[in-house]
Design an enzyme around this catalytic site. Structure first.
Site, PDB file in Angstrom:
ATOM      1  N   HIS A 261       0.841  -1.202   0.000  1.00 47.05           N
ATOM      2  CA  HIS A 261       0.000   0.000   0.000  1.00 47.05           C
ATOM      3  C   HIS A 261       0.877   1.255   0.000  1.00 47.05           C
ATOM      4  O   HIS A 261       0.829   2.026  -0.949  1.00 47.05           O
ATOM      5  CB  HIS A 261      -1.004   0.026   1.145  1.00 47.05           C
ATOM      6  N   ASP A 310      -4.958  -8.123  -3.465  1.00 46.67           N
ATOM      7  CA  ASP A 310      -5.264  -7.888  -2.061  1.00 46.67           C
ATOM      8  C   ASP A 310      -6.598  -8.498  -1.646  1.00 46.67           C
ATOM      9  O   ASP A 310      -6.702  -9.698  -1.418  1.00 46.67           O
ATOM     10  CB  ASP A 310      -5.220  -6.389  -1.780  1.00 46.67           C
TER      11      ASP A 310
END
Length: 431
Positions: A261, A310
């Site tokens: 991220h 993810d």
């Protein structure tokens, strides 16, 4: 040796036509453009296999079931915990097998599984300490995808807080106990590798991070980093530092580190990540309202970029690759922040998960090929590298992993009716 002739193929120096690829078992032996047809004909476009550098397979059970959630990442997390509380090794095997099969159908040929579900729901320990990990290895093997199992250390429920509720399934007690279990995990197979992960600086106290770093050695080390502003605020309040600063002080930022991220970073944080990997997950970051990460600035600072699915909101490497650019456009108001070669390089960065010999159509590379149709309603009219902006997972017709066709004519060879299996296993978790 086997031979494939590709009408178009995306080689390291760009898209070429009439390309002959010779394979020697699991490895590409030679690649030559402007060749006459021979061997097996692949009439569309062939690209290297995509790399999924960040996955939580069980999050696939949330797709289409949190659409009315008007909260935040933190309220979504409670829905995710509800699913995590119901899984057992056998049911996770069945779900993950189908999720990994869906990934291969989309064009992924490797996945890095950020795995933190370790222990029984009602305290205690399984007789086989790594039962969940071996279930994931079996699932990936049966689905025909390369797997990097990132055994995740998760021993705190926040800064200065013990784990509670479902989090106890993730918790080994402390990093030393985690390291013992991690060291006992020895999977077998040519398509599986092992790395480790620090779940986040809120889940592993700063003084325990060096234990994880030492245990992983020169293998991949991944970490959720600055995904949410609240994480940064709590970290500063409790330690006086940013999460990146804590990781740096603990020796956790190396060329094998993947910062996942990396959304809310200071200028100093970005500089500290030079030489590391940064894994953007555009579909999930949008779904969870995380924000738009500084991808261009990270790349210019020397961080290498990779991409992941993810939370499985979308399993489509074509989308993730172009969303890297599209999110930059939204954040900057400018087009062309990344060129298509950079996007493909991020999408095929298997090295971030320990597969440095995979990721290009070139001699000596692993034989991972993805063939797409160039005549669908999506791809018709697109040319050359522009196909990256046109194709979707639905355009993938054939996928080869390590020299073996796993997908042919849009169907998975070893997991029949993937959709039916997903529907059954996900339905059972919500019943």
């Amino acid at each position: 040796m086997s031979t494939y002739w590709c009408r178009r193929a995306w080689l390291p120096d760009g898209v070429a036509e009439n390309v002959r690829i010779d394979l020697d078992g699991t490895v590409i032996r030679s690649v030559r453009a402007d060749e006459k047809p021979s061997g097996t004909i692949l009439s569309g476009m062939v690209v290297p296999g995509f790399a999924n550098a960040h996955s939580h397979a069980f999050h696939r059970a949330l797709r289409g079931r949190t659409t009315d959630d008007r909260g935040s990442f933190w309220t979504w997390r409670e829905r995710m915990y509800a699913v995590a509380g119901k899984l057992e090794p056998e049911s996770y095997y069945r779900l993950a097998r189908a999720v990994y099969a869906e990934m291969v159908l989309a064009g992924y040929t490797s996945v890095a599984e950020f795995h933190y579900l370790h222990h029984p729901a009602r305290a205690g320990r399984y007789d086989a300490a790594n039962a969940f990990s071996y279930a994931l290895v079996a699932a990936a093997s049966d689905a025909g995808i390369r797997l990097t199992l990132l055994d995740t250390c998760y021993v705190a429920g926040g800064f200065g807080k013990p784990t509670e509720g479902v989090q106890r399934r993730f918790d080994d007690g402390d990093a030393e106990a985690w390291a013992v279990r991690f060291g006992s995990f020895r999977p077998v197979g040519d398509l599986v590798r092992v790395g480790a992960a620090i779940h986040s600086v809120r889940a592993v106290p700063a003084e325990q991070i060096p234990i994880v770093v030492e245990a992983v050695g020169d293998r991949p080390l991944h970490v959720h980093l600055s995904e949410q502003p609240r994480e940064n605020e709590e970290c500063r309040n409790h330690t006086g530092h940013t999460p990146t600063e804590l990781l740096s002080a603990a020796g956790a930022l190396t060329p094998n580190t993947v910062a996942v991220h990396a959304t809310h970073l200071t200028d100093g944080d970005i500089a500290a990540l030079s030489g590391c990997w940064a894994c953007l997950c555009p579909s999930t970051e949008a779904d969870l309202a995380d924000g738009i990460g500084p991808a261009r600035r990270l790349a210019e600072a020397g961080a290498r970029l990779c991409l992941g699915s993810d939370g499985q909101t979308i399993i489509d490497p074509w989308f993730e690759a172009r969303a890297l650019e599209l999110h930059e456009r939204l954040g900057s108001g400018q087009r062309g922040r990344f060129d298509v070669a950079e996007l493909l390089r991020a999408g095929t960065a298997h090295a971030a998960s320990g597969w440095s010999e995979v990721g290009a159509l070139a001699p000596g590379q692993g034989a991972d090929l993805v063939h797409i149709t160039t005549e669908s309603v999506r791809t018709a009219g697109a040319s050359g590298p522009g196909m990256l902006y046109a194709a979707t997972a639905s355009d993938v017709s054939d996928v080869m992993v390590a020299g073996r066709w796993v997908v042919r004519d849009g169907a998975h060879e070893t997991v029949p009716d993937v959709a039916r299996v997903l529907d059954r296993e996900i339905g059972a978790l919500w019943s």
